[in-house]
Design a protein around this motif. Structure first.
Motif, PDB file in Angstrom:
ATOM      1  N   ALA A  20     118.018  40.368  17.895  1.00 39.48           N
ATOM      2  CA  ALA A  20     119.332  40.432  17.242  1.00 39.48           C
ATOM      3  C   ALA A  20     119.569  41.811  16.636  1.00 39.48           C
ATOM      4  O   ALA A  20     120.686  42.326  16.668  1.00 39.48           O
ATOM      5  N   LEU A  21     118.524  42.418  16.110  1.00 37.13           N
ATOM      6  CA  LEU A  21     118.668  43.738  15.476  1.00 37.13           C
ATOM      7  C   LEU A  21     118.824  44.870  16.495  1.00 37.13           C
ATOM      8  O   LEU A  21     119.181  45.983  16.117  1.00 37.13           O
ATOM      9  N   ARG A  22     118.594  44.588  17.752  1.00 35.66           N
ATOM     10  CA  ARG A  22     118.829  45.608  18.779  1.00 35.66           C
ATOM     11  C   ARG A  22     120.297  46.028  18.809  1.00 35.66           C
ATOM     12  O   ARG A  22     120.628  47.121  19.223  1.00 35.66           O
ATOM     13  N   ARG A  23     121.180  45.162  18.359  1.00 30.45           N
ATOM     14  CA  ARG A  23     122.617  45.477  18.328  1.00 30.45           C
ATOM     15  C   ARG A  23     122.978  46.396  17.174  1.00 30.45           C
ATOM     16  O   ARG A  23     124.116  46.820  17.051  1.00 30.45           O
ATOM     17  N   GLY A  24     122.010  46.671  16.292  1.00 30.00           N
ATOM     18  CA  GLY A  24     122.260  47.565  15.176  1.00 30.00           C
ATOM     19  C   GLY A  24     122.008  46.899  13.840  1.00 30.00           C
ATOM     20  O   GLY A  24     121.622  45.735  13.756  1.00 30.00           O
ATOM     21  N   ALA A  33     122.999  33.561  11.581  1.00 31.33           N
ATOM     22  CA  ALA A  33     123.867  33.047  12.642  1.00 31.33           C
ATOM     23  C   ALA A  33     123.298  33.355  14.023  1.00 31.33           C
ATOM     24  O   ALA A  33     123.337  32.513  14.920  1.00 31.33           O
ATOM     25  N   ALA A  34     122.759  34.542  14.199  1.00 33.21           N
ATOM     26  CA  ALA A  34     122.251  34.950  15.517  1.00 33.21           C
ATOM     27  C   ALA A  34     120.982  34.202  15.905  1.00 33.21           C
ATOM     28  O   ALA A  34     120.807  33.827  17.063  1.00 33.21           O
ATOM     29  N   VAL A  35     120.115  33.964  14.938  1.00 34.30           N
ATOM     30  CA  VAL A  35     118.816  33.352  15.234  1.00 34.30           C
ATOM     31  C   VAL A  35     118.869  31.834  15.127  1.00 34.30           C
ATOM     32  O   VAL A  35     118.151  31.124  15.812  1.00 34.30           O
ATOM     33  N   GLY A  36     119.726  31.326  14.250  1.00 31.96           N
ATOM     34  CA  GLY A  36     119.901  29.878  14.156  1.00 31.96           C
ATOM     35  C   GLY A  36     118.890  29.172  13.281  1.00 31.96           C
ATOM     36  O   GLY A  36     118.555  28.021  13.546  1.00 31.96           O
ATOM     37  N   ILE A  37     118.377  29.855  12.259  1.00 33.51           N
ATOM     38  CA  ILE A  37     117.523  29.181  11.287  1.00 33.51           C
ATOM     39  C   ILE A  37     118.080  29.458   9.893  1.00 33.51           C
ATOM     40  O   ILE A  37     118.951  30.308   9.727  1.00 33.51           O
ATOM     41  N   HIS A  38     117.573  28.735   8.901  1.00 30.02           N
ATOM     42  CA  HIS A  38     118.070  28.879   7.534  1.00 30.02           C
ATOM     43  C   HIS A  38     117.791  30.263   6.970  1.00 30.02           C
ATOM     44  O   HIS A  38     116.872  30.958   7.396  1.00 30.02           O
ATOM     45  N   GLN A  39     118.570  30.621   5.965  1.00 24.84           N
ATOM     46  CA  GLN A  39     118.454  31.928   5.323  1.00 24.84           C
ATOM     47  C   GLN A  39     117.056  32.163   4.769  1.00 24.84           C
ATOM     48  O   GLN A  39     116.516  33.263   4.874  1.00 24.84           O
ATOM     49  N   SER A  40     116.436  31.146   4.207  1.00 20.21           N
ATOM     50  CA  SER A  40     115.087  31.316   3.640  1.00 20.21           C
ATOM     51  C   SER A  40     114.078  31.662   4.734  1.00 20.21           C
ATOM     52  O   SER A  40     113.175  32.473   4.521  1.00 20.21           O
TER      53      SER A  40
END
Length: 112
Positions: A20-24, A33-40
């Motif tokens: 996901a961080l490859r996009r910047g 949102a990109a990975v689909g797991i909770h914030q924690s």
């Protein structure tokens, strides 16, 4: 806590965060949102990635923005380079064997 680069990358969720961080540069909520797991969970994985040197964090007001760091990837690439000649030699032999088989097949087809 020091974590080996390969131990860090062994976790599929951390690999998804890196993808996901490859996009910047991104804030935590975008990564959630990109990975689909909770914030924690994202925060825990980001902490591990940060400690291993894969990501850097930049405060921006109330937000923290995360981005990739190239150094650990270069270290992995350097490590892999030592083994590259092993698999390249095997691929060369495999390619030569395929070509020989293709020539043999063509010659058998061309026989009367």
């Amino acid at each position: 806590m020091h974590i080996d680069a390969f131990q860090t990358l062994a976790d599929p969720t951390r690999r998804r965060v890196l993808d996901a961080l490859r996009r910047g540069e991104q804030p935590v909520n975008d990564l959630v949102a990109a990975v689909g797991i909770h914030q924690s969970g994202i925060s825990r994985h980001l902490r591990i990635l940060h400690e291993a040197g894969f990501v850097t964090v930049r405060p921006d007001g109330q937000r923290r923005l995360y981005s990739l760091q190239p150094e650990p990837f270069r270290a992995i690439e350097d490590w892999l380079a030592r083994y590259r000649q092993v698999w390249e030699a095997r691929l060369d032999r495999f390619g030569a064997a395929l070509e020989a088989r293709q020539r043999q097949s063509n010659e058998e087809r061309d026989e009367p």
